[in-house]
Design a protein around this motif. Structure first.
Motif, PDB file in Angstrom:
ATOM      1  N   HIS A  29     -95.781  36.342  52.604  1.00 14.12           N
ATOM      2  CA  HIS A  29     -95.787  36.469  54.068  1.00 14.12           C
ATOM      3  C   HIS A  29     -94.394  36.816  54.582  1.00 14.12           C
ATOM      4  O   HIS A  29     -94.229  37.733  55.390  1.00 14.12           O
ATOM      5  N   TYR A  30     -93.389  36.097  54.104  1.00 13.21           N
ATOM      6  CA  TYR A  30     -92.007  36.371  54.515  1.00 13.21           C
ATOM      7  C   TYR A  30     -91.592  37.782  54.135  1.00 13.21           C
ATOM      8  O   TYR A  30     -90.954  38.490  54.920  1.00 13.21           O
ATOM      9  N   LEU A  31     -91.931  38.179  52.909  1.00 13.89           N
ATOM     10  CA  LEU A  31     -91.524  39.501  52.437  1.00 13.89           C
ATOM     11  C   LEU A  31     -92.113  40.609  53.306  1.00 13.89           C
ATOM     12  O   LEU A  31     -91.411  41.551  53.699  1.00 13.89           O
ATOM     13  N   LYS A  32     -93.367  40.501  53.634  1.00 15.32           N
ATOM     14  CA  LYS A  32     -94.013  41.520  54.461  1.00 15.32           C
ATOM     15  C   LYS A  32     -93.395  41.581  55.853  1.00 15.32           C
ATOM     16  O   LYS A  32     -93.171  42.666  56.398  1.00 15.32           O
ATOM     17  N   GLU A  33     -93.101  40.413  56.420  1.00 12.53           N
ATOM     18  CA  GLU A  33     -92.512  40.376  57.760  1.00 12.53           C
ATOM     19  C   GLU A  33     -91.094  40.946  57.769  1.00 12.53           C
ATOM     20  O   GLU A  33     -90.706  41.662  58.699  1.00 12.53           O
ATOM     21  N   LEU A  34     -90.310  40.621  56.737  1.00 10.94           N
ATOM     22  CA  LEU A  34     -88.911  41.042  56.702  1.00 10.94           C
ATOM     23  C   LEU A  34     -88.728  42.526  56.380  1.00 10.94           C
ATOM     24  O   LEU A  34     -87.679  43.095  56.668  1.00 10.94           O
ATOM     25  N   THR A  35     -89.742  43.153  55.802  1.00  5.33           N
ATOM     26  CA  THR A  35     -89.600  44.550  55.371  1.00  5.33           C
ATOM     27  C   THR A  35     -90.558  45.496  56.080  1.00  5.33           C
ATOM     28  O   THR A  35     -90.687  46.656  55.690  1.00  5.33           O
ATOM     29  N   ARG A  36     -91.203  45.023  57.125  1.00  4.96           N
ATOM     30  CA  ARG A  36     -92.258  45.825  57.760  1.00  4.96           C
ATOM     31  C   ARG A  36     -91.740  47.144  58.329  1.00  4.96           C
ATOM     32  O   ARG A  36     -92.504  48.096  58.485  1.00  4.96           O
ATOM     33  N   ASP A  37     -90.441  47.219  58.642  1.00  2.00           N
ATOM     34  CA  ASP A  37     -89.884  48.464  59.179  1.00  2.00           C
ATOM     35  C   ASP A  37     -89.696  49.536  58.108  1.00  2.00           C
ATOM     36  O   ASP A  37     -89.560  50.722  58.432  1.00  2.00           O
ATOM     37  N   LYS A  38     -89.688  49.125  56.842  1.00  2.00           N
ATOM     38  CA  LYS A  38     -89.449  50.082  55.761  1.00  2.00           C
ATOM     39  C   LYS A  38     -90.639  50.236  54.827  1.00  2.00           C
ATOM     40  O   LYS A  38     -90.921  51.331  54.350  1.00  2.00           O
ATOM     41  N   PHE A  39     -91.340  49.127  54.588  1.00  4.89           N
ATOM     42  CA  PHE A  39     -92.406  49.148  53.586  1.00  4.89           C
ATOM     43  C   PHE A  39     -93.748  48.691  54.159  1.00  4.89           C
ATOM     44  O   PHE A  39     -93.805  47.856  55.054  1.00  4.89           O
ATOM     45  N   ASP A  40     -94.795  49.242  53.583  1.00  3.75           N
ATOM     46  CA  ASP A  40     -96.154  48.758  53.795  1.00  3.75           C
ATOM     47  C   ASP A  40     -96.546  48.089  52.479  1.00  3.75           C
ATOM     48  O   ASP A  40     -96.950  48.756  51.523  1.00  3.75           O
ATOM     49  N   ILE A  41     -96.402  46.751  52.426  1.00  4.81           N
ATOM     50  CA  ILE A  41     -96.547  46.044  51.163  1.00  4.81           C
ATOM     51  C   ILE A  41     -97.931  45.435  51.020  1.00  4.81           C
ATOM     52  O   ILE A  41     -98.396  44.682  51.882  1.00  4.81           O
ATOM     53  N   ASP A  42     -98.583  45.775  49.925  1.00  2.86           N
ATOM     54  CA  ASP A  42     -99.851  45.169  49.537  1.00  2.86           C
ATOM     55  C   ASP A  42     -99.510  44.030  48.578  1.00  2.86           C
ATOM     56  O   ASP A  42     -98.957  44.258  47.501  1.00  2.86           O
ATOM     57  N   THR A  43     -99.776  42.784  48.968  1.00  2.00           N
ATOM     58  CA  THR A  43     -99.406  41.638  48.147  1.00  2.00           C
ATOM     59  C   THR A  43    -100.625  41.046  47.446  1.00  2.00           C
ATOM     60  O   THR A  43    -101.731  41.034  47.987  1.00  2.00           O
ATOM     61  N   ILE A  44    -100.387  40.546  46.237  1.00  2.00           N
ATOM     62  CA  ILE A  44    -101.412  39.836  45.469  1.00  2.00           C
ATOM     63  C   ILE A  44    -100.780  38.554  44.949  1.00  2.00           C
ATOM     64  O   ILE A  44     -99.740  38.593  44.286  1.00  2.00           O
ATOM     65  N   SER A  45    -101.391  37.424  45.251  1.00  2.00           N
ATOM     66  CA  SER A  45    -100.897  36.137  44.786  1.00  2.00           C
ATOM     67  C   SER A  45    -101.781  35.633  43.656  1.00  2.00           C
ATOM     68  O   SER A  45    -103.002  35.800  43.680  1.00  2.00           O
ATOM     69  N   VAL A  46    -101.150  34.995  42.674  1.00  3.13           N
ATOM     70  CA  VAL A  46    -101.871  34.519  41.482  1.00  3.13           C
ATOM     71  C   VAL A  46    -101.612  33.027  41.302  1.00  3.13           C
ATOM     72  O   VAL A  46    -100.459  32.585  41.338  1.00  3.13           O
ATOM     73  N   ASP A  47    -102.675  32.251  41.096  1.00  7.18           N
ATOM     74  CA  ASP A  47    -102.515  30.825  40.842  1.00  7.18           C
ATOM     75  C   ASP A  47    -103.747  30.309  40.114  1.00  7.18           C
ATOM     76  O   ASP A  47    -104.835  30.905  40.219  1.00  7.18           O
ATOM     77  N   LEU A  48    -103.592  29.193  39.374  1.00  3.56           N
ATOM     78  CA  LEU A  48    -104.731  28.612  38.661  1.00  3.56           C
ATOM     79  C   LEU A  48    -105.408  27.498  39.446  1.00  3.56           C
ATOM     80  O   LEU A  48    -106.377  26.903  38.984  1.00  3.56           O
ATOM     81  N   ASP A  49    -104.902  27.208  40.647  1.00  4.10           N
ATOM     82  CA  ASP A  49    -105.453  26.149  41.490  1.00  4.10           C
ATOM     83  C   ASP A  49    -106.371  26.752  42.552  1.00  4.10           C
ATOM     84  O   ASP A  49    -105.911  27.508  43.418  1.00  4.10           O
ATOM     85  N   PRO A  50    -107.660  26.431  42.521  1.00  2.00           N
ATOM     86  CA  PRO A  50    -108.592  26.982  43.516  1.00  2.00           C
ATOM     87  C   PRO A  50    -108.191  26.661  44.954  1.00  2.00           C
ATOM     88  O   PRO A  50    -108.416  27.464  45.861  1.00  2.00           O
ATOM     89  N   ILE A  51    -107.589  25.474  45.171  1.00  5.28           N
ATOM     90  CA  ILE A  51    -107.183  25.101  46.531  1.00  5.28           C
ATOM     91  C   ILE A  51    -106.062  26.030  47.012  1.00  5.28           C
ATOM     92  O   ILE A  51    -106.051  26.461  48.169  1.00  5.28           O
ATOM     93  N   ALA A  52    -105.120  26.339  46.127  1.00  2.86           N
ATOM     94  CA  ALA A  52    -104.044  27.262  46.484  1.00  2.86           C
ATOM     95  C   ALA A  52    -104.602  28.637  46.821  1.00  2.86           C
ATOM     96  O   ALA A  52    -104.164  29.281  47.788  1.00  2.86           O
ATOM     97  N   ILE A  53    -105.576  29.077  46.055  1.00  2.00           N
ATOM     98  CA  ILE A  53    -106.188  30.388  46.297  1.00  2.00           C
ATOM     99  C   ILE A  53    -106.845  30.428  47.673  1.00  2.00           C
ATOM    100  O   ILE A  53    -106.717  31.422  48.415  1.00  2.00           O
ATOM    101  N   GLU A  54    -107.521  29.362  48.044  1.00  2.00           N
ATOM    102  CA  GLU A  54    -108.161  29.309  49.360  1.00  2.00           C
ATOM    103  C   GLU A  54    -107.130  29.331  50.481  1.00  2.00           C
ATOM    104  O   GLU A  54    -107.336  29.964  51.522  1.00  2.00           O
ATOM    105  N   LYS A  55    -106.000  28.644  50.294  1.00  2.00           N
ATOM    106  CA  LYS A  55    -104.941  28.655  51.297  1.00  2.00           C
ATOM    107  C   LYS A  55    -104.412  30.064  51.505  1.00  2.00           C
ATOM    108  O   LYS A  55    -104.167  30.505  52.638  1.00  2.00           O
TER     109      LYS A  55
END
Length: 212
Positions: A29-55
């Protein structure tokens, strides 16, 4: 700051950034906000915790439920991998790093780990005789110093192009700064060591018994 520095050499436009071990989507979230003037960033987060994935998904971000060692994005073009305070939790961080080097076309990776002056095995639950159920996020396996991490990273196919120690205390206060390292080493960690890595298989591919 490491993410911003790692992206300095990229031309403006679309990028794909994958954060491995992401528990809430905050870094992306921070990365996308800080670079929005230069980049259109598609982010993918990876985790083994289902609760983290839902968040993460609740924030409107993409997420993959899997172990870091089992990550397979297929032919997905990735510009930057990131992993913050995660590899010390892995039983085999070398194979994890090797898989990223060999099974993706991505040439840039950011890793941060606890800063240690002397390498050790973590396993603090065993050290403290805590016989209870624990998950990966609650246990460090390897707590290595920068020199040992650097060797393992190069063995796995990644060389350091930038590194920095982030201390958890002010370092220029008379007397106080001399005592604080001892306090932080006892209570937690003195700080964190962060690196920007570039793919380099010149040593790694000479090792012929990888589990590829």
């Amino acid at each position: 700051s490491l993410m911003l520095k790692a992206l300095e050499s990229f031309p403006a436009g679309e990028l794909v950034v994958v954060d491995i071990g992401d528990s809430a989507g905050t870094h992306m979230h921070y990365l996308k906000e800080l670079t929005r003037d230069k980049f259109d960033i598609d982010t993918i987060s990876v985790d083994l915790d289902p609760i983290a994935i839902e968040k993460i998904k609740a924030r409107g971000q993409k997420a993959v439920l899997c172990r870091a060692e089992d990550l397979d994005l297929g032919d997905k073009e990735v510009n930057l991998f990131t992993s913050f305070e995660m590899v010390e939790h892995l039983h085999n961080p070398v194979l994890f790093l090797r898989n990223l080097a060999k099974k993706s076309k991505c040439n840039r990776l950011i890793v941060t780990v606890p800063y240690m002056k002397t390498s050790r095995v973590g396993l603090h639950n065993i050290r403290n005789d805590f016989k209870k159920d624990i998950f990966a996020e609650g246990e460090h396996i390897f707590e290595l110093n920068p020199e040992d991490w650097a060797l393992l990273m190069l063995h796995a196919g990644w060389k350091i192009v930038h590194s920095r120690i982030y201390y958890q205390y002010p370092r220029k206060l008379p007397l106080i700064s001399q005592a604080l390292p001892l306090y932080w080493r006892k209570m937690d960690f003195e700080g964190f060591w962060g690196v920007i890595l570039e793919k380099d298989l010149s040593f790694s591919d000479h090792y012929k018994d990888w589990q590829d």
